[in-house]
Design a protein around this motif. Sequence first.
Motif, PDB file in Angstrom:
ATOM      1  N   SER A   1      -1.934 -11.753  -8.582  1.00  0.00           N
ATOM      2  CA  SER A   1      -2.838 -10.668  -9.214  1.00  0.00           C
ATOM      3  C   SER A   1      -3.078 -11.082 -10.792  1.00  0.00           C
ATOM      4  CB  SER A   1      -2.364  -9.121  -9.010  1.00  0.00           C
ATOM      5  OG  SER A   1      -0.972  -8.866  -9.715  1.00  0.00           O
ATOM      6  N   LEU A   2      -2.332 -11.910 -11.147  1.00  0.00           N
ATOM      7  CA  LEU A   2      -2.487 -12.723 -12.815  1.00  0.00           C
ATOM      8  C   LEU A   2      -2.401 -11.310 -13.814  1.00  0.00           C
ATOM      9  CD1 LEU A   2      -4.864 -15.425 -11.903  1.00  0.00           C
ATOM     10  CD2 LEU A   2      -2.315 -15.502 -12.440  1.00  0.00           C
ATOM     11  N   HIS A   3      -3.851 -11.367 -14.289  1.00  0.00           N
ATOM     12  CA  HIS A   3      -3.686 -10.290 -15.589  1.00  0.00           C
ATOM     13  C   HIS A   3      -4.256  -9.061 -15.353  1.00  0.00           C
ATOM     14  CE1 HIS A   3      -2.559 -13.603 -17.957  1.00  0.00           C
ATOM     15  NE2 HIS A   3      -3.819 -14.297 -17.608  1.00  0.00           N
TER      16      HIS A   3
ATOM     17  N   TYR B   1       0.922  -1.194   0.027  1.00  0.00           N
ATOM     18  CA  TYR B   1      -0.048  -0.008   0.043  1.00  0.00           C
ATOM     19  C   TYR B   1       0.992   1.288   0.068  1.00  0.00           C
ATOM     20  CZ  TYR B   1      -3.984  -3.020   1.408  1.00  0.00           C
ATOM     21  OH  TYR B   1      -4.920  -3.827   1.595  1.00  0.00           O
ATOM     22  N   PHE B   2       0.400   2.316  -0.644  1.00  0.00           N
ATOM     23  CA  PHE B   2       1.256   3.719  -0.530  1.00  0.00           C
ATOM     24  C   PHE B   2       0.094   4.226   0.348  1.00  0.00           C
ATOM     25  CE2 PHE B   2       4.187   6.703  -2.217  1.00  0.00           C
ATOM     26  CZ  PHE B   2       3.464   7.951  -1.651  1.00  0.00           C
ATOM     27  N   ILE B   3       0.494   4.986   1.454  1.00  0.00           N
ATOM     28  CA  ILE B   3      -0.254   5.600   2.267  1.00  0.00           C
ATOM     29  C   ILE B   3       0.067   7.060   2.268  1.00  0.00           C
ATOM     30  CG2 ILE B   3      -1.084   5.841   4.508  1.00  0.00           C
ATOM     31  CD1 ILE B   3      -0.722   3.059   5.134  1.00  0.00           C
ATOM     32  N   SER B   4      -0.623   8.132   2.262  1.00  0.00           N
ATOM     33  CA  SER B   4      -0.288   9.364   2.105  1.00  0.00           C
ATOM     34  C   SER B   4      -0.166   9.866   3.577  1.00  0.00           C
ATOM     35  CB  SER B   4      -1.166  10.286   1.300  1.00  0.00           C
ATOM     36  OG  SER B   4      -2.352  10.523   2.161  1.00  0.00           O
ATOM     37  N   SER B   5       0.776  11.351   3.477  1.00  0.00           N
ATOM     38  CA  SER B   5       0.932  11.911   4.711  1.00  0.00           C
ATOM     39  C   SER B   5      -0.400  12.402   5.465  1.00  0.00           C
ATOM     40  CB  SER B   5       1.761  13.037   4.520  1.00  0.00           C
ATOM     41  OG  SER B   5       1.341  13.786   3.358  1.00  0.00           O
ATOM     42  N   THR B   6      -1.411  12.225   4.970  1.00  0.00           N
ATOM     43  CA  THR B   6      -2.905  12.394   5.550  1.00  0.00           C
ATOM     44  C   THR B   6      -3.543  11.180   5.990  1.00  0.00           C
ATOM     45  OG1 THR B   6      -3.823  12.479   3.295  1.00  0.00           O
ATOM     46  CG2 THR B   6      -3.214  14.631   4.071  1.00  0.00           C
ATOM     47  N   GLY B   7      -2.868  10.116   5.575  1.00  0.00           N
ATOM     48  CA  GLY B   7      -3.556   8.669   5.911  1.00  0.00           C
ATOM     49  C   GLY B   7      -4.513   8.050   4.929  1.00  0.00           C
ATOM     50  N   GLU B   8      -4.458   8.611   4.004  1.00  0.00           N
ATOM     51  CA  GLU B   8      -5.192   8.112   2.904  1.00  0.00           C
ATOM     52  C   GLU B   8      -4.361   7.066   2.090  1.00  0.00           C
ATOM     53  OE1 GLU B   8      -7.493  11.299   0.333  1.00  0.00           O
ATOM     54  OE2 GLU B   8      -5.946  12.328   1.252  1.00  0.00           O
ATOM     55  N   ILE B   9      -5.038   5.971   1.463  1.00  0.00           N
ATOM     56  CA  ILE B   9      -4.536   5.050   0.565  1.00  0.00           C
ATOM     57  C   ILE B   9      -4.588   5.602  -0.826  1.00  0.00           C
ATOM     58  CG2 ILE B   9      -4.665   2.640  -0.037  1.00  0.00           C
ATOM     59  CD1 ILE B   9      -5.626   1.699   2.613  1.00  0.00           C
ATOM     60  N   LEU B  10      -3.549   5.857  -1.304  1.00  0.00           N
ATOM     61  CA  LEU B  10      -3.438   6.233  -2.719  1.00  0.00           C
ATOM     62  C   LEU B  10      -3.102   5.240  -3.547  1.00  0.00           C
ATOM     63  CD1 LEU B  10      -1.442   9.750  -2.063  1.00  0.00           C
ATOM     64  CD2 LEU B  10      -3.963   9.222  -2.011  1.00  0.00           C
ATOM     65  N   GLY B  11      -2.679   4.051  -3.427  1.00  0.00           N
ATOM     66  CA  GLY B  11      -2.629   2.855  -4.348  1.00  0.00           C
ATOM     67  C   GLY B  11      -2.176   1.714  -3.427  1.00  0.00           C
ATOM     68  N   GLN B  12      -2.383   0.601  -4.312  1.00  0.00           N
ATOM     69  CA  GLN B  12      -2.220  -0.734  -3.742  1.00  0.00           C
ATOM     70  C   GLN B  12      -1.973  -1.418  -4.729  1.00  0.00           C
ATOM     71  OE1 GLN B  12      -6.285  -1.228  -1.892  1.00  0.00           O
ATOM     72  NE2 GLN B  12      -5.847  -3.450  -2.444  1.00  0.00           N
ATOM     73  N   TYR B  13      -1.086  -2.683  -4.572  1.00  0.00           N
ATOM     74  CA  TYR B  13      -0.723  -3.465  -5.496  1.00  0.00           C
ATOM     75  C   TYR B  13      -0.531  -4.822  -4.958  1.00  0.00           C
ATOM     76  CZ  TYR B  13       2.556  -6.398  -8.501  1.00  0.00           C
ATOM     77  OH  TYR B  13       2.985  -7.422  -9.126  1.00  0.00           O
ATOM     78  N   GLN B  14      -1.104  -5.772  -5.656  1.00  0.00           N
ATOM     79  CA  GLN B  14      -0.945  -7.428  -5.178  1.00  0.00           C
ATOM     80  C   GLN B  14      -0.093  -8.093  -6.038  1.00  0.00           C
ATOM     81  OE1 GLN B  14      -4.464  -9.419  -5.208  1.00  0.00           O
ATOM     82  NE2 GLN B  14      -3.790 -11.384  -5.160  1.00  0.00           N
TER      83      GLN B  14
END
Length: 296
Positions: free
Chosen positions: A129-131, A101-114
Amino acid sequence: MAPVYKIAVIQLCPKPLAVESNHEKAIGFIRDAAALSCDLAVLPEYHLTNWLPDDPNFIPLCAEYQKYLDSYRSLAKKLKINIVPGTIVEKHGDELRNVAYFISSTGEILGQYQKKNLWHPERPHLTSSLHEPHQAFDTPLGKVGMLICWDLAFPEAFRELIAGGAKMIIIPTFWNLSDCNEAGLKHNPMAEALFLESTLVSRCFENTCMIVFANAGGPKGKITKGSYAGLSQVAVPFKGALGKLGDEEGMSVVEVDMEILEQAEDNYKVRADMGREGWHYEYTLTRETSEVKGKL
């Protein structure tokens, strides 16, 4: 003028299945990074549990993933620092997913990757995460992409992120020297370290990008029989590996002027070539051709 970012790569040594202890240690490192005014702190893959999928306690611990994700979100907001908390293995029904996860300095999840490209021993346990496409996303540090560990071996993954506009690629990793087979170790006991050092610098040059690589490390001051590769670093074109650690637990803080990526692109013109109409390798980026063209 291009921004300058201060990045902390945290080479944690995760004690097997000691989730609370590992989490507290990770928090300590992140606090240290925030005290140094870092913009981003990155932890390794499997930093909470280590990798023991056959242990009967492993899956129940993975079912508690939300508690730790929420904790890192609160910490990011409190300390005003962006955090990639390595990877967290999550139990969803009968599936185990290895997620960054990419968590911003405001606590928001801006991106995630499996994790997509599973290492051979992971395949009986984890779901890929396949295709699903590799996607870059907007952050306070610009356009970012994430990969995990063995994804590093596939240049196609980088190309897809670069086509999406990523300038920074973050790679939480759990890569050991013992991942090499017996034949390879006979040729070179440090073969996996050679793999990492060669590939990380090659990828940043060939994609005119910055790579933030956070690997697990061994216990500080203790002999670990060479199992942990370490080598956490920030790699950029022209300069190569910055702030590279050895094989022990620790943290490295690196400042990067993002102008170096513009200078590298001006010299190598990799992104410019990829964006040309009729580029001869366009077929490698044709999952959604029109979308890819629009992002270059």
